[in-house]
Design a protein around this motif. Structure first.
Motif, PDB file in Angstrom:
ATOM      1  N   ALA A  40     -25.552  10.302 -10.220  1.00 50.34           N
ATOM      2  CA  ALA A  40     -26.769   9.593  -9.590  1.00 50.34           C
ATOM      3  C   ALA A  40     -27.653   9.615  -8.107  1.00 50.34           C
ATOM      4  O   ALA A  40     -27.902   8.907  -8.204  1.00 50.34           O
ATOM      5  N   ASN A  41     -27.159  10.936  -7.830  1.00 54.30           N
ATOM      6  CA  ASN A  41     -28.466  12.000  -7.122  1.00 54.30           C
ATOM      7  C   ASN A  41     -29.459  11.816  -7.685  1.00 54.30           C
ATOM      8  O   ASN A  41     -30.677  11.182  -7.511  1.00 54.30           O
ATOM      9  N   GLN A  42     -29.548  12.061  -9.648  1.00 58.47           N
ATOM     10  CA  GLN A  42     -30.356  12.494 -10.261  1.00 58.47           C
ATOM     11  C   GLN A  42     -31.194  11.137 -10.484  1.00 58.47           C
ATOM     12  O   GLN A  42     -32.589  11.045 -11.067  1.00 58.47           O
ATOM     13  N   PHE A  43     -30.383  10.404 -10.786  1.00 59.96           N
ATOM     14  CA  PHE A  43     -30.552   8.918 -11.354  1.00 59.96           C
ATOM     15  C   PHE A  43     -31.739   8.316 -10.210  1.00 59.96           C
ATOM     16  O   PHE A  43     -32.854   7.394 -10.830  1.00 59.96           O
ATOM     17  N   PHE A  44     -31.160   8.455  -9.024  1.00 57.54           N
ATOM     18  CA  PHE A  44     -31.951   7.705  -7.951  1.00 57.54           C
ATOM     19  C   PHE A  44     -33.701   8.497  -7.813  1.00 57.54           C
ATOM     20  O   PHE A  44     -34.116   8.002  -7.391  1.00 57.54           O
ATOM     21  N   VAL A  45     -33.073  10.319  -8.573  1.00 59.16           N
ATOM     22  CA  VAL A  45     -34.361  10.571  -8.063  1.00 59.16           C
ATOM     23  C   VAL A  45     -35.634  10.338  -9.406  1.00 59.16           C
ATOM     24  O   VAL A  45     -36.928  10.464  -9.164  1.00 59.16           O
ATOM     25  N   TYR A  60     -31.236  24.721 -17.798  1.00 60.57           N
ATOM     26  CA  TYR A  60     -32.465  25.525 -19.130  1.00 60.57           C
ATOM     27  C   TYR A  60     -34.053  24.819 -18.713  1.00 60.57           C
ATOM     28  O   TYR A  60     -34.959  25.080 -18.799  1.00 60.57           O
ATOM     29  N   LYS A  61     -33.590  23.072 -18.994  1.00 58.53           N
ATOM     30  CA  LYS A  61     -34.394  22.238 -19.264  1.00 58.53           C
ATOM     31  C   LYS A  61     -35.388  22.686 -17.543  1.00 58.53           C
ATOM     32  O   LYS A  61     -36.653  22.600 -17.552  1.00 58.53           O
ATOM     33  N   ALA A  62     -34.556  22.495 -16.376  1.00 62.02           N
ATOM     34  CA  ALA A  62     -35.397  22.737 -15.115  1.00 62.02           C
ATOM     35  C   ALA A  62     -36.286  23.649 -14.703  1.00 62.02           C
ATOM     36  O   ALA A  62     -37.377  23.260 -14.692  1.00 62.02           O
ATOM     37  N   MET A  63     -35.810  25.264 -15.559  1.00 62.03           N
ATOM     38  CA  MET A  63     -36.913  26.444 -15.434  1.00 62.03           C
ATOM     39  C   MET A  63     -37.901  25.967 -16.294  1.00 62.03           C
ATOM     40  O   MET A  63     -38.857  25.964 -15.947  1.00 62.03           O
ATOM     41  N   THR A  64     -37.802  25.338 -17.675  1.00 67.92           N
ATOM     42  CA  THR A  64     -39.237  25.136 -18.518  1.00 67.92           C
ATOM     43  C   THR A  64     -40.044  24.524 -17.829  1.00 67.92           C
ATOM     44  O   THR A  64     -41.410  24.606 -17.696  1.00 67.92           O
ATOM     45  N   GLU A  65     -39.271  23.445 -16.824  1.00 66.73           N
ATOM     46  CA  GLU A  65     -40.014  22.401 -16.254  1.00 66.73           C
ATOM     47  C   GLU A  65     -41.087  23.137 -14.557  1.00 66.73           C
ATOM     48  O   GLU A  65     -41.988  22.236 -14.954  1.00 66.73           O
ATOM     49  N   SER A 121     -36.746  15.521 -16.657  1.00 74.23           N
ATOM     50  CA  SER A 121     -35.752  16.581 -15.901  1.00 74.23           C
ATOM     51  C   SER A 121     -35.045  15.911 -14.828  1.00 74.23           C
ATOM     52  O   SER A 121     -33.434  15.983 -15.400  1.00 74.23           O
ATOM     53  N   ALA A 122     -35.159  14.712 -14.442  1.00 73.22           N
ATOM     54  CA  ALA A 122     -33.691  14.367 -13.586  1.00 73.22           C
ATOM     55  C   ALA A 122     -33.505  13.504 -14.451  1.00 73.22           C
ATOM     56  O   ALA A 122     -32.158  12.870 -13.782  1.00 73.22           O
ATOM     57  N   LEU A 123     -33.530  12.549 -15.148  1.00 69.56           N
ATOM     58  CA  LEU A 123     -33.312  11.711 -15.803  1.00 69.56           C
ATOM     59  C   LEU A 123     -32.557  12.302 -16.934  1.00 69.56           C
ATOM     60  O   LEU A 123     -31.310  11.819 -17.419  1.00 69.56           O
ATOM     61  N   ILE A 124     -32.867  13.193 -17.811  1.00 65.65           N
ATOM     62  CA  ILE A 124     -31.719  13.836 -17.994  1.00 65.65           C
ATOM     63  C   ILE A 124     -30.990  14.629 -17.817  1.00 65.65           C
ATOM     64  O   ILE A 124     -29.474  14.940 -18.394  1.00 65.65           O
ATOM     65  N   ALA A 125     -31.267  15.163 -16.515  1.00 68.59           N
ATOM     66  CA  ALA A 125     -29.771  15.817 -16.093  1.00 68.59           C
ATOM     67  C   ALA A 125     -29.108  14.773 -15.130  1.00 68.59           C
ATOM     68  O   ALA A 125     -27.513  14.579 -15.354  1.00 68.59           O
ATOM     69  N   ALA A 126     -29.607  13.433 -15.189  1.00 67.41           N
ATOM     70  CA  ALA A 126     -28.016  12.244 -14.644  1.00 67.41           C
ATOM     71  C   ALA A 126     -27.564  11.662 -15.867  1.00 67.41           C
ATOM     72  O   ALA A 126     -26.322  11.710 -15.735  1.00 67.41           O
ATOM     73  N   ILE A 127     -28.026  11.505 -17.074  1.00 71.94           N
ATOM     74  CA  ILE A 127     -27.006  11.546 -18.414  1.00 71.94           C
ATOM     75  C   ILE A 127     -26.185  12.238 -18.530  1.00 71.94           C
ATOM     76  O   ILE A 127     -25.135  12.699 -18.636  1.00 71.94           O
TER      77      ILE A 127
END
Length: 324
Positions: A51-56, A133-138, A12-18
């Motif tokens: 940037a935040n989500q990539f580091f995550v 939505y992807k985060a919710m499913t996760e 989820s973090a990778l998708i969000a970062a992109i």
């Protein structure tokens, strides 16, 4: 080895970062051509989130590294440390967003390119909604919640506290990002159609405040994670399973520490004194195997003691309720 670790990072973090990196570039171009302060706020917001989500993602992957001689307790809490550092980025972006909003209220200017701004913001809201939505499913997957359709929205809020730190961060950031996009759209429309140019500055301040809320929430959650926060809900779940074994008479101590995305379990149990060493070892192996099957459990330590006929576990629970 590094590639294998990256494959274990939070998806989820990778998708969000992109997605947020793409959104930040689009919003940045729109701000360059229009000079809209609400668009500036949204650009900063998406840039900080990316940037935040990539580091995550990197932190969640590195936290899966196996223990070494130098670090025998493993790297489970590394994701919490990375998240503590990541919120600094969002905090800086929040400050700049609020400062720019205040400046625009004091010195309001008419921005141009409403069609470009609205188009970009609507596109951003749609993309952020997809990531949300992807985060919710996760969250539903991690917390074993059975939800589909509209019920996924409110059930994801209910399971948020039990989600992994990285997933929780992505959910909160993209929820704020989606709401921030809508606020920016409203501010631009008020400015263009009603001449309320300060509305764009107000929208920028509101977006910055929401970003600060995420900073505070994430900081407190991960500060507890770095210290090794106890998970009372899982403790109760494990205790219920333990008492399904008739050989276990009582629980002296039971501690479940959340270390990043992993759980460390320690317990001292009272058993029937007539059991042989072989029977006790068989019980221990059975308990360890079952508890290891629980999601996220990486380490289980079990000690046995003779039954003293005093219900320690029940007394601790009742005492805790009375103190509340």
């Amino acid at each position: 080895m590094k590639e294998n670790l990256l494959k274990q990072g939070n998806k989820s973090a990778l998708i969000a970062a992109i997605v947020n990196a793409i959104i930040a570039c689009i919003k940045g171009v729109a701000y360059f051509f229009t000079g809209n302060v609400a668009m500036f706020a949204e650009t900063m917001h998406s840039l900080g989130d990316a940037a935040n989500q990539f580091f995550v993602f990197i932190g969640s992957a590195l936290s899966k590294k196996r223990p070494t001689e130098r670090f025998p307790n493993g790297f489970g809490r590394l994701v919490n440390l990375v998240l503590l550092g990541a919120v600094i980025i969002v905090g800086i972006m929040s400050y700049e967003t609020i400062k720019e909003g205040i400046h625009h209220i004091i010195h309001p200017t008419e921005s141009k390119g409403i069609f470009i701004n609205i188009t970009v913001l609507v596109l951003g809201v749609l993309l952020e909604s997809f990531v949300l939505y992807k985060a919710m499913t996760e969250i539903a997957h991690e917390t074993k919640i059975n939800a589909k359709g509209i019920s996924l929205l409110w059930k994801s809020f209910a399971g948020l506290s039990r989600a992994k730190p990285a997933t929780k961060l992505v959910f909160m950031e993209d929820l704020v990002a989606t709401l921030g996009g809508l606020i920016a759209i409203i501010g631009i429309l008020l400015s263009y159609f009603f001449g309320l140019h300060a509305a764009e500055g107000i929208a920028s301040i509101l977006i910055g405040i929401m970003m600060f809320f995420v900073v505070g929430k994430v900081f407190l959650d991960n500060a507890r994670g770095v210290l090794g926060e106890a998970d009372e809900e899982m403790e109760e779940e494990i205790a219920q399973y333990i008492f399904t074994n008739p050989e276990i008479k009582d629980i002296q101590t039971l501690y479940v520490a959340k270390e990043g995305e992993d759980y460390h379990v320690e317990m001292k149990l009272e058993i029937d004194s007539t059991l042989t060493v072989g029977e006790a070892n068989a019980i221990k192996d059975r308990l360890e195997e079952k508890i290891h099957e629980m999601k996220g459990v990486t380490d289980v330590i079990i000690e046995f003691d003779e039954d003293d006929a005093i219900p320690t576990w029940q007394r601790e629970k009742s005492t805790g309720k009375e103190n509340e």
